[in-house]
Design an enzyme around this catalytic site. Structure first.
Site, mmCIF file in Angstrom:
data_model
loop_
_atom_site.group_PDB
_atom_site.id
_atom_site.type_symbol
_atom_site.label_atom_id
_atom_site.label_comp_id
_atom_site.label_asym_id
_atom_site.label_seq_id
_atom_site.Cartn_x
_atom_site.Cartn_y
_atom_site.Cartn_z
ATOM 1 N N ASN A 233 54.855 44.553 36.594
ATOM 2 C CA ASN A 233 53.429 44.345 36.823
ATOM 3 C C ASN A 233 53.069 43.349 38.037
ATOM 4 O O ASN A 233 52.131 43.587 38.495
ATOM 5 C CB ASN A 233 52.723 43.719 35.610
ATOM 6 C CG ASN A 233 51.918 44.926 35.065
ATOM 7 O OD1 ASN A 233 51.994 46.108 35.221
ATOM 8 N ND2 ASN A 233 51.046 44.615 34.395
ATOM 9 N N LYS B 157 71.372 53.302 32.352
ATOM 10 C CA LYS B 157 70.250 52.803 33.013
ATOM 11 C C LYS B 157 69.788 54.114 34.077
ATOM 12 O O LYS B 157 70.362 54.365 34.830
ATOM 13 C CB LYS B 157 70.641 51.792 33.885
ATOM 14 C CG LYS B 157 69.247 51.358 34.646
ATOM 15 C CD LYS B 157 68.290 50.497 34.011
ATOM 16 C CE LYS B 157 67.028 49.955 34.991
ATOM 17 N NZ LYS B 157 65.978 49.839 34.058
HETATM 18 P P1 ADP Z 1 58.582 43.797 32.483
HETATM 19 O O1 ADP Z 1 58.272 44.825 33.649
HETATM 20 O O2 ADP Z 1 57.558 42.681 32.687
HETATM 21 O O3 ADP Z 1 59.969 43.515 32.501
HETATM 22 P P2 ADP Z 1 58.496 45.636 30.195
HETATM 23 O O4 ADP Z 1 57.746 46.879 30.059
HETATM 24 O O5 ADP Z 1 60.030 45.485 30.260
HETATM 25 O O6 ADP Z 1 57.922 44.657 31.309
HETATM 26 O O7 ADP Z 1 58.390 44.598 28.912
HETATM 27 C C1 ADP Z 1 56.938 44.225 28.550
HETATM 28 C C2 ADP Z 1 56.614 45.299 27.458
HETATM 29 O O8 ADP Z 1 57.190 45.188 26.287
HETATM 30 C C3 ADP Z 1 55.212 45.243 26.920
HETATM 31 O O9 ADP Z 1 54.075 45.894 27.775
HETATM 32 C C4 ADP Z 1 55.148 45.789 25.603
HETATM 33 O O10 ADP Z 1 54.553 47.059 25.409
HETATM 34 C C5 ADP Z 1 56.524 45.774 24.918
HETATM 35 N N1 ADP Z 1 56.816 45.382 23.753
HETATM 36 C C6 ADP Z 1 57.747 45.895 22.917
HETATM 37 N N2 ADP Z 1 57.865 45.191 21.851
HETATM 38 C C7 ADP Z 1 57.067 44.120 21.940
HETATM 39 C C8 ADP Z 1 56.635 43.009 21.079
HETATM 40 N N3 ADP Z 1 57.361 42.831 19.977
HETATM 41 N N4 ADP Z 1 55.625 42.103 21.233
HETATM 42 C C9 ADP Z 1 55.165 42.304 22.691
HETATM 43 N N5 ADP Z 1 55.327 42.942 23.517
HETATM 44 C C10 ADP Z 1 56.287 43.904 23.180
#
Ligand code: ADP
Ligand code: MG
Length: 311
Positions: free
Chosen positions: A12, A129
């Site tokens: 993000n 991946k």
């Molecule tokens: P980044 O690009 O920051 O690595 P990710 O999409 O890989 O983002 O990881 C963040 C996402 O993880 C959040 O947007 C949320 O939807 C998801 N998520 C899954 N499990 C959880 C949890 N237990 N608590 C909070 N967020 C979670």
């Protein structure tokens, strides 16, 4: 007290879902991230910034694919280096500008980072991946034959190349990073999980793989002997029972509490799972790991926001 902090920026921070990947849009996002980094710099900490590159490297692969009749396509390690270069440039410039506006004296430097993985990492036996373009079944077969790519159906959207995601073993250039940190320099390094390389008889050599950026961030934090490892993402906190009516925000956690929630399956594989895995492994060494939003990064460092795991 001034701390050494490794900050891993989530996807993000550079491009939000559904945004068009123009340089203007990515730069605008990066400038917002730079404001947060400058706030942390103002707290007088030493900072290493690392970041993801999923959508960016995906687009580079697409450019390669579309232009392959005129320009020979580059392998994945070189594409990672390209993405580290352009993202690092935009980030370095944005942080530098912000730092100057704030009348801070720190310098900012981007380092292209090679991350060594083990040639016998089990990930090479089983690529997981998905990267790059979607292909039809017929095209996918052709790619598999011609290029020896492993192709897999991806959630009904078509076939995609899958590549290994090995564990980072050694981050190269860490001594130089530490030197720069001690010289009042913010270091941007290990972008997109770093350039995957293996050590062979003749030396280091690039390999077709993608290293998880949160794992690289954790390894970087260990190798520079950071006090704090922060993962900034698009949620303010980690939750248990996430996405259900029973969801509950986690603020301060011990390593054993975090491990128990992890074992109970509260953190989704492929998103929060790898972050919590990295956070727990780092905190275990008597350090602090933080997962929070970009917007609350400075507050989280002061213990006033985010999810903190303390070892
Ligand atoms: P980044 O690009 O920051 O690595 P990710 O999409 O890989 O983002 O990881 C963040 C996402 O993880 C959040 O947007 C949320 O939807 C998801 N998520 C899954 N499990 C959880 C949890 N237990 N608590 C909070 N967020 C979670
Ligand atoms: Mg992620």
């Amino acid at each position: 007290m001034a701390k050494r902090v490794v900050i891993a920026l989530g996807g993000n921070a550079i491009l939000k879902p559904n945004q068009s990947a123009t340089v203007e849009t990515q730069l605008a996002n990066i400038q917002l991230s730079a404001e947060q980094i400058a706030k942390i710099e103002k707290l007088d900490h030493q900072i290493v910034v690392t970041h993801g590159n999923g959508p960016q490297v995906g687009n580079i692969l697409r450019q390669n694919e579309e232009a392959k009749e005129v320009v020979p396509p580059f392998p994945l390690d070189v594409c990672n280096a390209e993405s580290q270069g352009f993202i690092g440039y935009l980030m370095e410039q944005s942080i530098k500008n912000k730092i100057e506006q704030e009348e801070l004296t720190s310098n900012v430097v981007t380092l292209l980072t090679q991350v060594e993985v083990a040639a016998d990492d089990p990930a090479f036996e089983k690529p997981t991946k998905p990267i790059g373009l979607f292909y039809s079944e017929e095209e996918a077969k052709k790619m598999a034959e011609e290029k020896h790519w492993v192709m897999e159906e991806d959630a009904g959207r078509g076939y995609r190349r899958v590549v290994p995601s090995p564990q980072p073993v050694t981050i190269h250039g860490v001594e130089s990073m530490v030197h720069l940190l001690n010289q009042n320099t913010i270091v941007i390094a290990g972008g997109g999980g770093g350039i995957p390389v293996v050590k062979q008889a003749e030396g280091l050599k690039g390999i077709e793989a993608v290293i998880d950026k949160d794992r690289t961030g954790k390894k970087l934090a260990e190798q520079v002997d950071a006090d704090v490892f922060m993962m900034l993402t698009d949620v303010n906190n980690v939750y248990i029972n996430y996405g259900t009516p029973e969801q509950e925000k986690l603020t301060g956690l011990s390593v054993s509490e975090a491990q128990a929630y992890f074992d109970a399956g509260h953190f989704a594989e492929g998103s929060m799972g790898p972050k919590m895995e990295a956070a727990i492994a780092f905190a275990k060494q008597g350090k602090t790991a933080i997962i929070c939003s970009l917007e609350e990064a400075d507050l989280a460092l002061l213990g006033e926001a985010g999810t903190r795991i303390a070892g």
